[in-house]
Design an enzyme around this catalytic site. Structure first.
Site, mmCIF file in Angstrom:
data_model
loop_
_atom_site.group_PDB
_atom_site.id
_atom_site.type_symbol
_atom_site.label_atom_id
_atom_site.label_comp_id
_atom_site.label_asym_id
_atom_site.label_seq_id
_atom_site.Cartn_x
_atom_site.Cartn_y
_atom_site.Cartn_z
ATOM 1 N N LYS A 219 -45.175 47.661 64.182
ATOM 2 C CA LYS A 219 -44.551 49.015 63.869
ATOM 3 C C LYS A 219 -45.771 50.103 64.084
ATOM 4 O O LYS A 219 -46.025 50.817 64.894
ATOM 5 C CB LYS A 219 -44.141 49.466 62.682
ATOM 6 C CG LYS A 219 -43.571 50.796 62.608
ATOM 7 C CD LYS A 219 -42.993 51.226 61.184
ATOM 8 C CE LYS A 219 -44.053 51.709 60.292
ATOM 9 N NZ LYS A 219 -43.790 52.179 59.070
ATOM 10 N N ASP A 237 -38.894 51.597 62.631
ATOM 11 C CA ASP A 237 -39.199 51.973 61.223
ATOM 12 C C ASP A 237 -37.850 51.951 60.537
ATOM 13 O O ASP A 237 -36.647 51.578 60.918
ATOM 14 C CB ASP A 237 -39.939 53.511 61.166
ATOM 15 C CG ASP A 237 -38.954 54.470 61.379
ATOM 16 O OD1 ASP A 237 -38.049 54.353 62.080
ATOM 17 O OD2 ASP A 237 -39.302 55.897 61.196
#
Length: 351
Positions: A219, A237
């Site tokens: 991420k 996320d």
């Protein structure tokens, strides 16, 4: 002679009495016959009663058949008592083909692009080093809190070399407001040392190199690649995960699998902007607990419409604005997304 006549009279009287008593004697057998007839009738009736009892027995056996008629009523009452669609997520439209899913997903992205035309990372940074550090610090806290903390951090430690040589206790004191400050201090000092020793003090521009840095996962790596190097990437996320599942783009729960599934729905060139659009929407309108469905621009395309507040005025109160607003957002009033009947209107440009 007189005796003879008397004897004749008595004999005649005896005969007469015998003759008169004969009918009484004959009545006795008749009574016996009638009693026997009654017994026979009673005997005949007895089987009839048994037969009728046997006929009545099936009615008792059929009694359980009435129970199923009662069970649905109880079941219905239980269903009525269950909370409406808020507790059960709606299923995607039946029979939605792969092509239809791709079209719907891309229409949602186009709508969000009109609402958030200047969506961007909400972390303040001036170079790739500041971005990777700020992204690591954003875990378990808000971007606003990170933006309030990083100016002091980068003023004291402007380069990877400076941060690599920092005293951990001093860094911890600066990062204390972000939460988990000890673990975050260890991560950013560790990645600064790795950058200094392995990459000449420069943030690498490859995914396989970024994920080797302490505290950096896929991420964070995609945030850096997409926004510091212009290389497309999907940032999965918590907001992104929630929305793509709510929109039924995928049923996956693992971030890597979500990234692959969603990436297959869009051209690679859209990945970075798509991430911003979805994350901005999740922070402002499509909240985890109380999504503002009545103020949502993609309500007509959302299978989960109705999980949140559908009344436009009430939904408007659920919108989250940060202090000073959020630049680049062109959020329409809730009524703009509803037709005359108060239902979600077709999105702009919908075919």
């Amino acid at each position: 002679m007189k005796k003879t006549a008397a004897s004749k009279k008595s004999a005649a009287a005896d005969r007469a009495s015998t003759t008169e008593e004969a009918p009484a004697t004959e009545k006795a057998p008749a009574a016996k016959k009638s009693a026997a007839a009654k017994k026979a009738a009673t005997a005949k009736k007895a089987p009839a009663k048994k037969a009728s009892a046997k006929k009545a027995a099936p009615l008792k056996r059929q009694a359980p058949a009435k129970k199923p008629a009662v069970v649905p009523k109880k079941a219905t009452a239980a269903v009525k008592g269950v909370a409406p669609a808020k507790t059960v997520a709606p299923k995607p439209p039946r029979g939605e083909s792969r092509t239809a899913l791709v079209r719907r997903a891309r229409r949602i992205n186009r709508e969000l692009a009109e609402v958030y035309p200047y969506a961007h990372p909400e972390l303040d940074f001036e170079n790739p080093f500041q971005l990777v550090v700020a992204t690591v610090l954003s875990a378990q806290t808000t971007d606003l809190r990170v933006n309030q903390t990083t100016p002091a951090l980068f003023a004291k430690y402007p380069t990877p070399e400076d941060l690599a040589a920092a005293v951990p206790e001093e860094v911890e004191e600066i990062l204390r407001p972000t939460g988990f400050f000890r673990a975050k201090t260890k991560s950013i000092i560790g990645l600064s040392k790795a950058l200094t020793e392995d990459f000449g003090g420069e943030v690498p521009g490859r995914l396989e190199d970024l994920v080797k840095l302490p505290g950096v996962g896929r991420k964070t790596a995609f945030v850096v690649l997409g926004n510091a190097f212009g290389r497309p990437g999907i940032t999965v996320d918590t907001h992104f995960q929630r929305l793509v599942r709510r929109w039924r783009w995928t049923e996956e729960t693992d971030p890597d699998k979500i990234e692959a599934a969603v990436g297959a729905l869009f051209p690679k060139s859209d990945w970075t902007d798509l991430s911003h659009h979805v994350i901005w929407h999740g922070r402002r309108i499509c909240h985890a607990r109380k999504p503002a469905c009545g103020a949502c621009p993609v309500a007509p395309l959302c299978p989960a419409y109705g999980e949140g507040e559908t009344d436009p005025e009430k939904a408007k109160k659920l919108l989250k604005y940060e202090k000073g607003g959020f630049p680049g957002q062109r959020l329409k009033p809730p009524q703009a997304y509803l037709d005359a009947g108060g239902k979600p209107a077709p999105p702009l440009g919908a075919g």
